[in-house]
Design an enzyme around this catalytic site. Structure first.
Site, short mmCIF file in Angstrom:
data_model
loop_
_atom_site.label_atom_id
_atom_site.label_comp_id
_atom_site.label_asym_id
_atom_site.label_seq_id
_atom_site.Cartn_x
_atom_site.Cartn_y
_atom_site.Cartn_z
N SER A 3 -19.99 1.33 37.28
CA SER A 3 -19.95 0.21 36.72
C SER A 3 -19.62 0.10 35.49
O SER A 3 -19.99 0.66 34.58
CB SER A 3 -21.13 -0.37 37.12
OG SER A 3 -21.69 -1.68 36.34
N TYR A 33 -31.14 -0.43 35.81
CA TYR A 33 -29.86 -0.42 36.54
C TYR A 33 -28.96 0.27 36.00
O TYR A 33 -28.02 1.41 36.53
CB TYR A 33 -29.60 -2.02 37.22
CG TYR A 33 -28.24 -1.97 37.90
CD1 TYR A 33 -27.91 -1.26 39.28
CD2 TYR A 33 -27.00 -2.34 37.25
CE1 TYR A 33 -26.83 -1.17 39.68
CE2 TYR A 33 -25.67 -2.39 37.59
CZ TYR A 33 -25.53 -1.76 38.73
OH TYR A 33 -24.36 -1.68 39.51
N LYS A 36 -26.87 4.18 36.42
CA LYS A 36 -25.51 4.33 36.71
C LYS A 36 -25.07 5.49 35.73
O LYS A 36 -24.22 6.35 36.15
CB LYS A 36 -24.50 2.98 36.66
CG LYS A 36 -24.78 1.99 37.76
CD LYS A 36 -24.30 2.77 38.85
CE LYS A 36 -24.46 1.83 40.22
NZ LYS A 36 -23.83 2.29 41.47
#
Ligand code: NAD
Ligand code: UD1
Length: 334
Positions: free
Chosen positions: A124, A148, A152
């Site tokens: 991402s 989050y 990643k």
């Protein structure tokens, strides 16, 4: 090629499955359905005329995953499975580390055991943190501002480490910008459970009247109209990027990061105007305070994807909005 898609029943995975099936690959979807439903299978079959194999299981069930890789003679994996809601990740950080990080460790163990060394990962643009310059290229420093994003980032570090420990790995992290849109059939798309957090699904529900109005989070950013600017990429372009990455990995070892974006930024007001035009509906909105953690502008330098993969986004903003609207109108109203 025999390809396993973890999280393949979800929004992005299901579109990638269509592209791969249409290119003649054999596809196994491995998903615990925590954020998708089994009905996706029939819709993929209706679009492609081919039924993918489906295995309902968790990526953290390492022995089940290992058996699935063996039983279907899998040659490459695309790893979508994970939790993705930024706000929720700040409330339940351990659930995010367990699902995303532990899930990836489990996958890497299974792949190692079976001897599969080709992996495409759903990365991402969130790993770029607060942009220090624009457009964002892959050399931009990485950081994270929420759990989050940290999952990643940690996963990318693990992937880099594993590729250094054993040079036979071929791994690409595709750093997605803002995926939006739906398959042109209107049969599959993004169906958020509960109130949508992201702009496109929220706008779509305002257009149908399910939601009253859109809150525009801030109009005092240093952008042309003061609202946030993002790089929205059509999910079918994104899906084609995965197929291109898989082909490219056949000739490349090691770990690589590649942006998947269009290189163009649109503001929230641009998006409202485009969606209103595509749907023929009003999108009532009001200006609200900035959302915590938002950046003013974020868009890709997509040059590496073009140079390396020979891939670039083709679908324009109006196509994205029209496809979302077609999908949204077909959904049963609550
Ligand atoms: P999604 O929630 O629609 O799909 C994820 C799928 O993974 C779901 O079908 C879910 O049931 C499954 N899943 C989750 N945890 C699992 C587990 N432990 N075992 C097996 N299956 C599991 O999300 P999406 O939008 O399709 O995103 C796919 C990937 O792309 C995610 O890793 C996400 O972080 C990443 N990503 C998404 C976006 C976006 O805007 N959609 C942007 C950047 C990155
Ligand atoms: C968000 C996540 C990002 C994640 C991405 C996945 C946050 C802070 N960031 O990105 O980590 O990778 O989703 O797609 O959650 N907006 C409104 N009103 C709304 C919703 C959004 O004005 O109701 C604005 C936002 O302020 C932003 C733009 O629309 O300027 C896009 O927002 P969104 O779709 O949520 O994506 P990102 O914030 O870019």
């Amino acid at each position: 090629m025999n390809i396993l898609l973890t999280g393949g029943m979800g929004y992005i995975g299901s579109h990638v499955a269509i592209v791969l099936l249409e290119a003649g690959h054999h596809v196994v979807l491995y998903d615990n359905l925590c954020n998708s439903d089994a009905g996706v299978l029939a819709r993929i079959a209706k679009i492609t005329g081919k039924e993918p194999i489906f295995m309902e299981a968790d990526v953290r069930a390492t022995s089940t995953l290992t058996e699935t890789l063996k039983n279907h003679a899998i040659e490459a994996v695309i790893h979508f499975a994970g939790l993705k809601a930024v706000g929720e990740s700040t409330q339940k950080p351990l659930a995010y580390y367990a699902n995303n990080v532990e899930g990836t460790i489990s996958l890497l163990e299974s792949m190692s055991e079976v001897g599969i060394r080709t992996l495409v990962f759903s990365g991402s643009a969130t790993v770029y943190g607060e942009p220090q310059y624009l457009p964002l290229d892959e050399a931009h420093p990485t950081s994270a501002t929420n759990p989050y994003g940290r999952t990643k980032l940690y996963i990318e570090e693990m992937l880099r480490d594993i590729s250094l420990s054993d040079p036979s790995w071929r791994i690409v992290s595709l750093r997605y910008f803002n995926p939006a849109g739906a398959h042109e059939s209107g049969l599959i798309g993004e169906k958020p459970t509960g109130a949508p957090n992201n702009l496109m699904p929220y706008m779509a529900q305002v257009a149908t009247g399910e939601l009253k109005e859109l809150s525009v989070f801030g109009n005092d950013y240093p952008t042309p109209d003061g609202t946030g600017v993002r790089d929205y990429i059509h999910v079918m372009d994104l899906a084609e990027g995965h197929a291109a990455a898989l082909s490219w990995l056949a000739g490349h070892f090691g770990w690589h990061a590649i942006n998947l974006g269009t290189g163009e930024g649109y503001s929230v007001l641009d998006m409202i105007a485009a969606f209103a035009k595509a749907s023929g509906r009003d999108i009532p909105y009001r200006i609200a305070p900035r959302r915590k953690g938002d950046v003013a502008a974020c868009y890709a330098d997509p040059g590496k994807a073009l140079r390396e993969l020979g891939w670039q986004a083709r679908r324009r903003l109006h196509v994205m909005c029209e496809d979302v609207w077609r999908f949204q109108r077909r959904l049963p109203r609550p």
